[in-house]
Scaffold this active site. Structure first.
Site, PDB file in Angstrom:
ATOM      1  N   LYS A 147     -13.113  37.416 -42.555  1.00 25.30           N
ATOM      2  CA  LYS A 147     -13.311  37.818 -43.964  1.00 25.30           C
ATOM      3  C   LYS A 147     -14.101  36.756 -44.708  1.00 25.30           C
ATOM      4  O   LYS A 147     -15.073  37.045 -45.396  1.00 25.30           O
ATOM      5  CB  LYS A 147     -11.940  38.018 -44.634  1.00 25.30           C
ATOM      6  N   ASN A 148     -13.655  35.498 -44.558  1.00 24.92           N
ATOM      7  CA  ASN A 148     -14.249  34.441 -45.372  1.00 24.92           C
ATOM      8  C   ASN A 148     -15.621  33.996 -44.877  1.00 24.92           C
ATOM      9  O   ASN A 148     -16.299  33.215 -45.545  1.00 24.92           O
ATOM     10  CB  ASN A 148     -13.278  33.253 -45.479  1.00 24.92           C
ATOM     11  N   CYS A 193      -4.965  33.789 -59.436  1.00 23.32           N
ATOM     12  CA  CYS A 193      -4.439  34.895 -58.646  1.00 23.32           C
ATOM     13  C   CYS A 193      -3.037  34.522 -58.201  1.00 23.32           C
ATOM     14  O   CYS A 193      -2.477  33.551 -58.681  1.00 23.32           O
ATOM     15  CB  CYS A 193      -5.356  35.212 -57.472  1.00 23.32           C
ATOM     16  N   ARG A 201      -7.018  29.426 -59.842  1.00 27.67           N
ATOM     17  CA  ARG A 201      -8.195  29.293 -58.968  1.00 27.67           C
ATOM     18  C   ARG A 201      -9.356  28.901 -59.855  1.00 27.67           C
ATOM     19  O   ARG A 201     -10.186  29.717 -60.241  1.00 27.67           O
ATOM     20  CB  ARG A 201      -8.493  30.617 -58.239  1.00 27.67           C
ATOM     21  N   ASP A 234      -4.540  28.786 -45.212  1.00 27.46           N
ATOM     22  CA  ASP A 234      -4.343  30.218 -44.959  1.00 27.46           C
ATOM     23  C   ASP A 234      -3.380  30.471 -43.790  1.00 27.46           C
ATOM     24  O   ASP A 234      -2.959  31.603 -43.568  1.00 27.46           O
ATOM     25  CB  ASP A 234      -5.689  30.902 -44.680  1.00 27.46           C
ATOM     26  N   ARG A 274      -6.353  43.806 -47.796  1.00 27.77           N
ATOM     27  CA  ARG A 274      -7.491  43.019 -48.297  1.00 27.77           C
ATOM     28  C   ARG A 274      -8.083  42.156 -47.191  1.00 27.77           C
ATOM     29  O   ARG A 274      -9.266  41.826 -47.232  1.00 27.77           O
ATOM     30  CB  ARG A 274      -7.039  42.099 -49.443  1.00 27.77           C
TER      31      ARG A 274
END
Ligand code: EPU
Length: 422
Positions: A21-22, A116, A121, A309, A402
């Site tokens: 994803k990142n 978030c 953030r 993460d 997500r």
């Protein structure tokens, strides 16, 4: 949306890791720098990525899916004024639009998301860097957007970020891809290099990958032939599945693991007593033979440290390991909230501060009603629910969507009892 999980069973078989994803998000953002067609392969089909693609389309980008995970994008006639502010506000990754759009158009009105679930953030490092490069930043309260505009003709050749930030580095690198710059205090995460690889294919010359100083010596060519890029496999998803195997004491094979990005994670898993066999990009988790023991400290840090993460998945592993593990997430203030949910399931948890907690194991977990606060916490609770005896109801499944593609279908193939319900 929720997941209903019946845990306490050993899993078996193999599971594929998907694209990161990142890495995919900045790569998609970089297609905005150029009029050239970019074909991007190994895209993870997840909510954040699909929203990012819709944002590109809202500006007039021509996006065609060539196959399930391969997309062709031509951003020849895009107009940033047409951007969908609602979509931008939906995902934190919208911050990655700033670098390429300012590089190409010199001005942007953008409704950036603020904090978030994992804590504040801030974007001060991103915005300060652009101010130093001659941009003014004003916030329009009525329209709820930032107006960032080039107001001074400053031709800087070097910029020093005032802290390590992954997306901040990616924004600067994308800006520098049109206006060459030396970037000091650059983040080293592997997905920064993945983005760099696409920029090099577009004609940029970049020095300093895998160091804290990145230098774009030659800009990309804005026009020219089509380029193709394959997004790297996701180290976080790989780490999550490996920990899933270890925590459930299962023997599973995890395929497409970017092993070179997980060196310290493997070391820590070894310290936890997890038996792994690594053959190329396949990782065999020997959960049934592993004797889990606590580690004195699990500290998350910037790359090459253990990624924040993966902190929460490691937290579940600690509940199954003998002894006390100190968890110290140095990056975020809000990433220990999943521990309140683990506590409901029977874990022995002592939260010391916003960054630190002690977990004592081994502790039997029991199925409960729990809430996925963010995507990593959500994936973590799936692991906990699969470890736990009985039924768990995981609310907030959309958080998990997500970042993890069709997770319930993939885990079902490993023998997990997990169902999605509205
Ligand atoms: N920070 C500031 N000011 C800024 C930017 C960051 O103070 O202007 C602070 C943050 O508050 C944090 C630290 O710097 O304490 C590091 O944040 P960073 O900017 O590196 O995070 P990010 O770029 O916003 C990316 C990932 C995150 C991942 C972090 C850390 C993407 C799209 N997101 O975020 O991924 O946790 O790096 O590795 O790449 C996730 O995938 O679940 C996720 C949250």
């Amino acid at each position: 949306m929720k997941f209903i999980v019946n845990g306490g069973k050993k899993l078996k078989g193999e599971i594929d890791v998907r694209g990161s994803k990142n890495a995919a998000l900045p790569v998609l953002a970089a297609t905005l720098l150029t009029q050239r067609t970019c074909t991007i392969d190994n895209i993870p089909v997840i909510k954040d990525v699909l929203t990012f693609i819709e944002i590109i389309q809202s500006m007039g980008g021509d996006v065609r899916w060539l196959s399930e995970r391969k997309v062709r994008i031509t951003n020849k006639n895009i107009d940033p004024n047409r951007i969908s502010r609602d979509l931008v506000r939906n995902i934190r990754a919208s911050i990655l639009l700033i670098g390429p759009l300012l590089a190409r158009f010199g001005e942007i009105k953008i409704s950036l998301p603020g904090g978030c679930h994992i804590g504040p953030r801030p974007m001060d490092i991103h915005l300060d860097a652009f101010k130093e490069l001659g941009f003014s930043v004003t916030y329009n309260k009525n329209g709820e957007y930032y107006h960032i505009k080039r107001t001074k003709n400053i031709h800087k050749k070097e910029i020093t970020l005032k802290g390590l930030t992954v997306t901040g580095t990616e924004n600067m690198l994308m800006y520098a891809a049109i206006h060459p710059l030396k970037i000091n205090i650059a983040a080293l995460e592997p997905h920064v290099e993945d983005l760099g690889k696409l920029l090099v294919k577009l004609g940029a010359k970049i020095k300093g990958f895998n160091s804290h100083t990145l230098e774009v010596i030659k800009p990309i060519q804005k026009t020219g032939s089509a380029v193709e890029h394959t997004v790297m496999y996701d180290p976080i998803e790989a780490g999550t599945f490996i920990i899933l195997g270890a925590a459930t004491k299962s023997d599973i094979k995890v395929k497409n693991v970017p092993v070179e990005s997980l060196t310290l994670t493997f070391k820590k898993l070894e310290e936890f007593g997890v038996i792994l066999e690594i053959k190329g990009t396949n990782v065999f988790v020997k959960g049934s033979r592993s004797k889990l023991k606590a580690v004195s400290k699990l500290i998350t840090k910037e790359y090459p440290g253990i990624p924040t993460d993966l902190q929460a998945p490691f937290g579940v592993l600690a509940t199954q390991a003998k002894g006390e593990t100190l968890i110290f997430d140095t990056i975020y203030e809000g990433r220990l909230k999943y521990l309140y949910e683990l506590d409901k399931m029977g874990a022995s948890v002592n939260i010391l501060s916003a960054h630190k907690a002690i977990i004592k194991g081994p502790q039997s977990l029991v199925g409960k009603n729990v809430e996925s606060i963010d995507l990593r916490a959500g994936a973590t609770l799936i692991i906990a629910a699969l470890v736990a005896k009985g039924e768990s109801v995981l609310h907030g499944a959309e958080q998990i969507d997500r970042g993890y593609e069709k997770i319930e279908e993939r885990l079902t193939k490993l023998g997990a009892d997990i169902k999605r319900e509205e």
